[in-house]
Design a protein around this motif. Structure first.
Motif, short mmCIF file in Angstrom:
data_model
loop_
_atom_site.label_atom_id
_atom_site.label_comp_id
_atom_site.label_asym_id
_atom_site.label_seq_id
_atom_site.Cartn_x
_atom_site.Cartn_y
_atom_site.Cartn_z
N UNK A 97 4.90 2.41 8.05
CA UNK A 97 5.03 3.21 6.84
C UNK A 97 5.47 2.37 5.64
N UNK A 98 6.36 1.40 5.88
CA UNK A 98 7.03 0.72 4.77
C UNK A 98 6.56 -0.70 4.50
N UNK A 99 5.70 -1.26 5.36
CA UNK A 99 5.27 -2.64 5.16
C UNK A 99 3.74 -2.72 5.23
N UNK A 100 3.25 -3.91 4.94
CA UNK A 100 1.82 -4.16 5.07
C UNK A 100 1.55 -5.11 6.24
N UNK A 101 2.51 -5.22 7.17
CA UNK A 101 2.34 -6.08 8.33
C UNK A 101 1.10 -5.64 9.12
N UNK A 113 3.63 -4.89 16.35
CA UNK A 113 3.83 -4.90 17.80
C UNK A 113 4.85 -5.97 18.19
N UNK A 114 4.69 -7.17 17.69
CA UNK A 114 5.61 -8.26 18.02
C UNK A 114 7.01 -7.97 17.51
N UNK A 115 7.13 -7.40 16.31
CA UNK A 115 8.44 -7.09 15.75
C UNK A 115 9.17 -6.00 16.54
N UNK A 116 8.41 -5.25 17.32
CA UNK A 116 8.98 -4.15 18.10
C UNK A 116 9.12 -4.49 19.58
N UNK A 166 -1.73 6.42 12.07
CA UNK A 166 -0.39 6.71 11.51
C UNK A 166 -0.28 6.13 10.11
N UNK A 167 -0.65 4.86 9.99
CA UNK A 167 -0.56 4.19 8.69
C UNK A 167 -1.49 4.86 7.68
N UNK A 168 -2.68 5.24 8.08
CA UNK A 168 -3.62 5.90 7.18
C UNK A 168 -3.04 7.23 6.71
N UNK A 169 -2.39 7.95 7.59
CA UNK A 169 -1.76 9.21 7.22
C UNK A 169 -0.62 9.02 6.26
N UNK A 170 0.14 7.93 6.42
CA UNK A 170 1.28 7.71 5.54
C UNK A 170 0.84 7.21 4.17
N UNK A 171 -0.29 6.50 4.11
CA UNK A 171 -0.72 5.97 2.81
C UNK A 171 -1.34 7.07 1.96
N UNK A 172 -1.73 8.18 2.59
CA UNK A 172 -2.30 9.28 1.83
C UNK A 172 -1.23 10.28 1.39
#
Length: 120
Positions: free
Chosen positions: A71-75, A81-84, A107-113
């Motif tokens: 939601x908050x980054x462009x990673x 996955x690696x960060x988690x 999920x990301x597509x939903x949050x960017x809209x």
């Protein structure tokens, strides 16, 4: 009113989990070794005090972190996955879908809209 005090062993385990959430080698056995007890004892105590399994807690925290990073980054997905704490992005995608009901990309597509997906 009665105030519940968490046993120091669990406070130590929670601290280790927070510090090592992105480490794919994090395990109940590893946590127990750092806490100076058996994996069975740590798991039992954690479940007794929190009502949640220890591995379930670790996975829930990883999925919460993943949702926040998406939601908050462009990673890239593999970086999330690696960060988690997931060594394999494909396993991360399966786990994320099982937890949130959608893929990380969806999920990301939903949050960017502007429609922030809600956690279950």
């Amino acid at each position: 009113t009665e105030v519940s005090v968490e046993p120091p062993l669990l406070a130590r385990a929670r601290s280790l989990i927070r510090d090592r959430l992105g480490d794919h080698t994090l395990s109940v056995r590893d946590l127990a070794a750092h806490c100076g007890c058996s994996a069975d004892y740590l798991s039992h105590l954690f479940r007794e005090v929190t009502g949640e399994t220890l591995i379930g807690c670790i996975n829930r925290l990883r999925m919460e972190r993943a949702a926040r990073l998406l939601r908050e980054t462009t990673l890239a997905g593999k970086e999330v996955a690696w960060a988690c704490g997931f060594a394999a992005p494909s396993y991360f995608i399966r786990t994320f879908r099982a937890h949130h009901g959608v893929t990380p990309r969806a999920w990301r597509a939903g949050t960017t809209e502007g429609a922030v997906p809600s956690a279950p």
